[in-house]
Enzyme design. Structure first.
Site, mmCIF file in Angstrom:
data_model
loop_
_atom_site.group_PDB
_atom_site.id
_atom_site.type_symbol
_atom_site.label_atom_id
_atom_site.label_comp_id
_atom_site.label_asym_id
_atom_site.label_seq_id
_atom_site.Cartn_x
_atom_site.Cartn_y
_atom_site.Cartn_z
ATOM 1 N N ASN A 217 8.718 29.892 -4.934
ATOM 2 C CA ASN A 217 9.842 29.587 -4.087
ATOM 3 C C ASN A 217 9.288 28.659 -2.889
ATOM 4 O OD1 ASN A 217 11.694 29.929 -2.285
ATOM 5 N ND2 ASN A 217 11.886 31.787 -1.992
ATOM 6 N N TRP A 218 9.396 27.349 -2.748
ATOM 7 C CA TRP A 218 9.086 26.771 -1.582
ATOM 8 C C TRP A 218 9.973 26.783 -0.416
ATOM 9 C CZ3 TRP A 218 7.960 21.047 -3.776
ATOM 10 C CH2 TRP A 218 6.751 21.409 -5.062
ATOM 11 N N LYS A 219 10.826 27.439 -0.486
ATOM 12 C CA LYS A 219 11.791 27.590 0.802
ATOM 13 C C LYS A 219 12.171 26.100 1.371
ATOM 14 C CE LYS A 219 10.016 32.252 1.022
ATOM 15 N NZ LYS A 219 9.818 33.187 2.076
ATOM 16 N N HIS B 89 18.086 35.943 -2.237
ATOM 17 C CA HIS B 89 16.912 36.039 -1.366
ATOM 18 C C HIS B 89 17.110 36.738 0.024
ATOM 19 C CE1 HIS B 89 13.408 35.206 0.842
ATOM 20 N NE2 HIS B 89 12.720 35.110 -0.275
ATOM 21 N N GLU C 234 16.469 36.037 2.837
ATOM 22 C CA GLU C 234 16.740 35.042 3.848
ATOM 23 C C GLU C 234 18.091 34.638 3.561
ATOM 24 O OE1 GLU C 234 13.253 32.522 3.049
ATOM 25 O OE2 GLU C 234 11.983 34.206 3.628
ATOM 26 N N GLU D 63 11.360 42.326 -3.229
ATOM 27 C CA GLU D 63 10.770 41.824 -2.055
ATOM 28 C C GLU D 63 11.339 42.474 -0.981
ATOM 29 O OE1 GLU D 63 10.025 37.338 -3.181
ATOM 30 O OE2 GLU D 63 11.872 37.333 -2.168
ATOM 31 N N GLY E 216 6.331 36.615 4.138
ATOM 32 C CA GLY E 216 5.540 35.744 5.104
ATOM 33 C C GLY E 216 5.113 36.575 6.077
ATOM 34 N N SER F 71 4.233 38.061 0.275
ATOM 35 C CA SER F 71 2.605 37.992 0.566
ATOM 36 C C SER F 71 1.689 38.182 -0.318
ATOM 37 C CB SER F 71 2.196 39.040 2.005
ATOM 38 O OG SER F 71 2.860 38.593 2.936
ATOM 39 N N GLY G 244 5.914 32.619 -2.025
ATOM 40 C CA GLY G 244 6.425 31.813 -1.265
ATOM 41 C C GLY G 244 5.236 30.947 -0.515
ATOM 42 N N GLY G 245 4.737 31.289 0.345
ATOM 43 C CA GLY G 245 3.740 30.557 1.116
ATOM 44 C C GLY G 245 2.670 29.999 0.297
HETATM 45 P P1 PGA Z 1 5.957 34.937 0.841
HETATM 46 O O1 PGA Z 1 7.441 34.841 0.440
HETATM 47 O O2 PGA Z 1 5.107 34.673 -0.362
HETATM 48 O O3 PGA Z 1 5.607 33.854 1.804
HETATM 49 O O4 PGA Z 1 5.694 36.261 1.458
HETATM 50 C C1 PGA Z 1 7.806 35.347 -0.689
HETATM 51 C C2 PGA Z 1 9.389 35.111 -0.982
HETATM 52 O O5 PGA Z 1 10.069 34.949 0.116
HETATM 53 O O6 PGA Z 1 9.893 34.726 -1.995
#
Ligand code: PGA
Length: 257
Positions: free
Chosen positions: A9-11, A96, A98, A168, A174, A214, A235-236
Site C-alpha cells: 500500500n503505497w499510500k 483503511h 487513514e 491493522e 507507520g 509496521s 505500507g512503508g
Molecule cells: P505500515 O502501513 O506498513 O507503514 O505500518 C501499513 C498500512 O497502513 O497498510
C-alpha cells in the site's frame, strides 16, 4: 489450503519519476516462481494506468487504495469501482484506518463501497483495527467486531467469499511498533471465528486475513508463520523495492517449507 498474500500500500507516495522507477524495479525483481503467494501492488490512482503498461507480468496484481461509494456522475474528485474495473483493476483497499480517521468514512459508507466493488468483481481488502486507547482499554475485540459486523454482515455467502480482511491495529501503522505475532494471531483467530459463526466453517477457513502495521523484512517471517496470518498489507516497506521483494521471498519460504 489458503495461499499467502503480500500487498503493498503505497499510500500518498511517491512522486511520478520515483513511482516509475519502483514499478520497473518490481517488474524485474519480483520473483517469478511465487505460485503459492499472491502479490498485489496498490499505488495511487494516477499511477495505475502507467503501472498496467509497465507490468509485463500478469502475476503481479494491481489494486486501488480506495473506491467511491457512488457509481458515476457529479462526484468531483471521486474514482468509482466501475472506472477501476474498466482499467482492469481487480482489488481495492476499503476502510483503511487513514480513510476512517481523516476522511470520516463510516461503516455505512464502507458497506456501500464494498457492495459496489463486488458488483464490479473487484476484491475488497477490508481493513479493521483498534486504536492504542482502545487496546489499552481492552476494547480491541469489541471494536473489530463492530467494524466487521457493520460493513460485512449484510453480504450473502457468495459475496463474503470474495472478501479479504486486513487486521491493522492503528497503533502499529507507520510507528515501527508491530503487533506481536501472538497479538495478531489472537485477533485473526477472533475474526475467523466471527466469520464462521455468521457464515460457515468453509468460508471462514478459506478467508484470507492479512496483518498490517509496521511489517518489515525483519519481522515478516515470525508474523507470516502464524497459522491464521495469511500475509501482509505493507505500507512503508513497500516503497523500498528491495525490502518489499525480500518480504515476498519470506512468504515464499514459509509456503515452500
Ligand atoms: P505500515 O502501513 O506498513 O507503514 O505500518 C501499513 C498500512 O497502513 O497498510
Amino acid at each position: 489450503m489458503r495461499k499467502k498474500f503480500v500487498a503493498g500500500n503505497w499510500k500518498m507516495n511517491p512522486n511520478y519519476p520515483e513511482a516509475l522507477e519502483l514499478l520497473k524495479y518490481l517488474n524485474i525483481n519480483v520473483p517469478k516462481d511465487h505460485s503459492n503467494v499472491d502479490i498485489l501492488i496498490c499505488p495511487p490512482f494516477i499511477y495505475l494506468s502507467e503501472a498496467k503498461n509497465i507490468f509485463t507480468r500478469p502475476d503481479i496484481y494491481l489494486g486501488a487504495q480506495n473506491a467511491s461509494a457512488y457509481t458515476n456522475g457529479a462526484y468531483t474528485g471521486e474514482i468509482s469501482s466501475t472506472m477501476l474495473k474498466s482499467l482492469g483493476i481487480d482489488y481495492a483497499i476499503i476502510g483503511h484506518s487513514e480513510r476512517r480517521q481523516y476522511f470520516g468514512e463510516s461503516e455505512e459508507v464502507l458497506a456501500k463501497k464494498i457492495k459496489l466493488c463486488l458488483q464490479e468483481n473487484i476484491t475488497p481488502i477490508f481493513c479493521v483495527g483498534e486504536t492504542l486507547e482502545q487496546r489499552n482499554a481492552n476494547e480491541q475485540f469489541e471494536i473489530v467486531k463492530k467494524q466487521i459486523s457493520g460493513a460485512l454482515y449484510d453480504l450473502s455467502i457468495e459475496q463474503i467469499k470474495k472478501i479479504i480482511i486486513a487486521y491493522e491495529p492503528v497503533w502499529a501503522i507507520g510507528t515501527g511498533v508491530n503487533a506481536t505475532p501472538q497479538q495478531a494471531q489472537e485477533m485473526h483467530t477472533f475474526i475467523r471465528n466471527m466469520i464462521m459463526n455468521k457464515y460457515d466453517d468453509v468460508v471462514s477457513q478459506n478467508m484470507i486475513i492479512l496483518y498490517g502495521g509496521s511489517v518489515k523484512k525483519d519481522n515478516a517471517y515470525e508474523l507470516f508463520s502464524m497459522p491464521d496470518i495469511d500475509g501482509g498489507l505493507i505500507g512503508g516497506a513497500s516503497l523500498k523495492g528491495e525490502e518489499f521483494v525480500s518480504i515476498i521471498a519470506t512468504a515464499m519460504n514459509i509456503v515452500n517449507k
